[in-house]
Design an enzyme around this catalytic site. Structure first.
Site, PDB file in Angstrom:
ATOM      1  N   ASP A  23      14.633 -10.987  31.234  1.00 19.79           N
ATOM      2  CA  ASP A  23      13.461 -11.040  32.107  1.00 19.79           C
ATOM      3  C   ASP A  23      12.147 -11.178  31.351  1.00 19.79           C
ATOM      4  O   ASP A  23      11.145 -11.658  31.905  1.00 19.79           O
ATOM      5  CB  ASP A  23      13.415  -9.845  33.058  1.00 19.79           C
ATOM      6  N   GLU A  32      23.691 -12.964  22.072  1.00 13.98           N
ATOM      7  CA  GLU A  32      22.611 -13.247  21.119  1.00 13.98           C
ATOM      8  C   GLU A  32      23.114 -13.404  19.686  1.00 13.98           C
ATOM      9  O   GLU A  32      22.546 -14.178  18.906  1.00 13.98           O
ATOM     10  CB  GLU A  32      21.558 -12.127  21.186  1.00 13.98           C
ATOM     11  N   HIS A  50      11.911  -0.747  30.607  1.00 14.81           N
ATOM     12  CA  HIS A  50      13.288  -0.937  30.169  1.00 14.81           C
ATOM     13  C   HIS A  50      13.345  -1.747  28.864  1.00 14.81           C
ATOM     14  O   HIS A  50      12.428  -2.474  28.512  1.00 14.81           O
ATOM     15  CB  HIS A  50      14.111  -1.631  31.264  1.00 14.81           C
ATOM     16  N   HIS A  51      14.445  -1.601  28.168  1.00 16.88           N
ATOM     17  CA  HIS A  51      14.682  -2.211  26.849  1.00 16.88           C
ATOM     18  C   HIS A  51      13.784  -1.613  25.776  1.00 16.88           C
ATOM     19  O   HIS A  51      13.550  -2.249  24.728  1.00 16.88           O
ATOM     20  CB  HIS A  51      14.517  -3.730  26.867  1.00 16.88           C
ATOM     21  N   GLY A  82      28.881 -13.430   4.375  1.00 18.31           N
ATOM     22  CA  GLY A  82      30.296 -13.271   4.702  1.00 18.31           C
ATOM     23  C   GLY A  82      30.572 -12.539   6.000  1.00 18.31           C
ATOM     24  O   GLY A  82      31.463 -11.682   6.053  1.00 18.31           O
ATOM     25  N   ASP A 100      42.413 -16.321  12.567  1.00 19.08           N
ATOM     26  CA  ASP A 100      42.599 -15.696  13.881  1.00 19.08           C
ATOM     27  C   ASP A 100      41.723 -14.460  14.064  1.00 19.08           C
ATOM     28  O   ASP A 100      41.106 -14.262  15.107  1.00 19.08           O
ATOM     29  CB  ASP A 100      44.078 -15.357  14.116  1.00 19.08           C
ATOM     30  N   ASN A 113      47.588 -16.379  11.006  1.00 22.19           N
ATOM     31  CA  ASN A 113      48.450 -15.708  10.025  1.00 22.19           C
ATOM     32  C   ASN A 113      48.513 -14.206  10.280  1.00 22.19           C
ATOM     33  O   ASN A 113      48.723 -13.407   9.379  1.00 22.19           O
ATOM     34  CB  ASN A 113      48.009 -16.018   8.595  1.00 22.19           C
ATOM     35  N   GLY A 128      46.453 -11.604  11.345  1.00 15.66           N
ATOM     36  CA  GLY A 128      45.629 -10.508  10.850  1.00 15.66           C
ATOM     37  C   GLY A 128      44.611 -10.911   9.809  1.00 15.66           C
ATOM     38  O   GLY A 128      44.364 -12.092   9.563  1.00 15.66           O
ATOM     39  N   GLU A 159      41.424  -9.423   3.708  1.00 17.16           N
ATOM     40  CA  GLU A 159      41.366  -7.980   3.440  1.00 17.16           C
ATOM     41  C   GLU A 159      42.693  -7.480   2.865  1.00 17.16           C
ATOM     42  O   GLU A 159      42.706  -6.603   1.988  1.00 17.16           O
ATOM     43  CB  GLU A 159      41.032  -7.210   4.722  1.00 17.16           C
TER      44      GLU A 159
END
Length: 548
Positions: free
Chosen positions: A26, A49, A112-113, A402, A429, A456, A458, A462
């Site tokens: 708004d 956003e 608000h916000h 990253g 994925d 793959n 997952g 990591e």
């Protein structure tokens, strides 16, 4: 009536910005009316956003400037991670924040916000570390402040922040009478003196090497560097943090230097150089094999946006963009030495299961001129960054910041910015699950990249660093090939396929390349434990780095 909003949009258009990303709220709706009323600018509404900031980042890779719009507080804070990535990697993005009226802010009302404490500058202060300049516009200061922050954007190639109260956007203003100008540095070391040092060093060197980085891309100097290397025939390498900063089809392009993870003959060639000319490079962990590089600063001239070094002596306040362009004026330099043999193999597909190493061999063989490869920071980045690009091709990744999920919106933003270069996205994925909402935007806007989703099972990157069998590296299994249909696509708009073998990959890649009028959504099913060799090595180095 000509308004502050008009002035801001005219200045953005002057920077080459023709699309603005974001989410309505708004406090920005009246300004949005101004955007959509223009014939020279288009509003591209996002699902959230954060994705808008990622799309602007990708757009700025290609157009060299971008803008996105949020509402105050809740909207801008959702986008700040993406803005931080643009700051870290030197990408010129303008964040415009629609905020409450000047009267509301001056009277410190609990609207608000906000945090209900009457302070409307909290969120601008939060942006200080990730922006080159910030401003809260008033009717009195608006045109001067807009020019100030956009000049900082041009100079530093980093994001800027513009807080635009509702009433200020509609306030009367005068049209700009002069073009926007970048603030020029006050030089304490003349550009000509630096050029003389470079020319002398190159003429005397027996084994020179040029290394380019991401700041060349930030300023849009890729063609300039390519012309310089074509003229001088100097050996050149780039870091993965700067890949495609020179045309990789040049005979003297040697490949990607990455510390001890480099090809052995490339590593030896670079590290034995008797003169190193380093342009727009920052030596980060993921681009130097976790700081395993060996580059002699006593034999180096390095130039960056904000400072440089001449044989380990610091210099400041030169014009980086002008200096790089002036390299074309150097004379009597032509390298006549040897290069290295490039490791490039022909790919002959079989019906075997597709693997990471074979995937990237196939991509290197099958990519074409004037394509843009976008690679997510994981198996995709470490696989794709090692291949040789075809002429006039580009590469987008995010090796410093990253942020996973970044590349899907970034690829869409860049594809919007350059409709002539077909974009090939490679994303895992786990990463896709963060930002897949923009699939709806891609379908609505008829954006047609080729998207490869590496399934793959997952977070493989990591797993290579720590906890290969730990549950925190697992993700929910989605039916990826059905996602376009779920987001409203028909077969006339999106081709969705599942690939498991080498032959299937080659077949679908060729099909997609001759069908530019549809998006291709291709799920690549790879083994959970499979990763590019360079990532396996990097994972071990990162694991050791995290212990020290």
């Amino acid at each position: 009536m000509y308004t502050v909003g008009d002035y801001l949009l005219d200045r953005l258009h002057e920077l080459g910005i023709e699309e603005i990303f974001g989410v309505p709220g708004d406090y920005n709706l009246q300004f949005l009316d101004q955007i959509i009323s223009r014939k020279d600018m288009k509003w591209v509404g996002n699902a959230n956003e954060l994705n808008a900031s990622y799309m602007a980042d990708g757009y700025s890779h290609t157009k060299k400037a971008a803008a996105f719009l949020t509402t105050f507080g809740v909207g801008e804070l959702s986008a700040v991670n993406g803005l931080a990535g643009s700051y870290a990697e030197n990408l010129p993005v303008v964040e415009i924040v629609g905020s409450p009226t000047s009267k509301v802010q001056n009277e410190r009302k609990f609207v608000h916000h906000t945090l209900a404490d009457g302070d409307f500058k909290h969120f601008m202060k939060m942006h200080e570390p990730v922006t080159a300049a910030r401003t809260l516009l008033t009717a009195e200061n608006a045109t001067v402040e807009i020019d100030r922050v956009l000049s900082a954007l041009l100079k530093e190639r980093k994001p800027v922040y513009i807080n635009l109260p509702v009433d200020v956007a509609a306030a009367k203003a005068e049209k700009p009478s002069l073009p926007l100008k970048k603030e020029n540095p006050t030089s304490n070391t003349s550009d000509q003196e630096i050029l003389n040092k470079i020319q002398e060093s190159l003429k005397n060197a027996k084994k020179p090497i040029v290394i380019t980085g991401h700041e060349i891309i930030s300023f849009g100097l890729e063609k300039t560097v390519t012309q310089f290397i074509s003229k001088t025939k100097l050996p050149i390498t780039t870091l993965n943090f700067g890949k495609s900063s020179v045309d990789e089809a040049l005979p003297s392009f040697l490949g990607i230097y990455n510390g001890k993870l480099s090809e052995p003959n490339l590593k030896e060639f670079v590290e034995s150089a008797d003169f190193i000319l380093m342009l727009g490079v920052k030596l980060t962990d993921s681009s130097t094999g976790a700081f395993t590089h060996h580059l002699n600063e006593n034999k180096m001239i390095s130039l960056n946006i904000d400072e440089g070094k001449i044989f380990n002596e610091r210099i400041q306040n030169f014009d980086f963009e002008s200096l790089i362009s002036s390299l074309l004026n150097l004379s009597e330099i032509e390298y006549r030495g040897k290069y290295i043999d490039k490791k490039q193999e022909d790919f002959v597909p079989s019906n075997a299961r597709l693997s990471q190493d074979r995937l990237w061999q196939a991509v290197e063989n099958l990519t074409q001129s004037n394509e843009t490869i976008v690679a997510e920071q994981g198996t995709s980045f470490f696989g794709a960054s090692s291949i040789f690009l075809k002429p006039k091709s580009h590469f987008i990744g995010q090796p410093l910041w990253g942020s996973i999920g970044y590349t899907f919106p970034a690829a869409l933003g860049s594809q919007i910015a350059d409709k002539e270069s077909r974009h090939l996205l490679f994303i895992g994925d786990g990463s896709l699950q963060l930002t897949v909402q923009e699939l709806g935007l891609a379908i609505r806007e008829k954006i047609n990249p080729i998207c490869f989703i590496i399934n793959n099972d997952g977070y493989t990157v990591e797993r290579e660093i720590h906890g290969p069998n730990q549950s925190y590296n697992d993700i929910p299994m989605w039916n990826y090939s059905k996602l376009p249909e779920s987001f409203g696509a028909t077969e006339e708009r999106v081709v969705s396929k599942i690939v498991r073998t080498e032959n299937e990959f080659v077949s679908v890649m060729k099909e997609a390349q001759v069908d530019p009028n549809r998006m291709y959504w291709i799920e690549l099913v790879l083994a959970k434990e499979d990763a590019p060799k360079v990532l396996k090595k990097m994972g071990k180095l990162f694991a050791e780095q995290n212990k020290s």
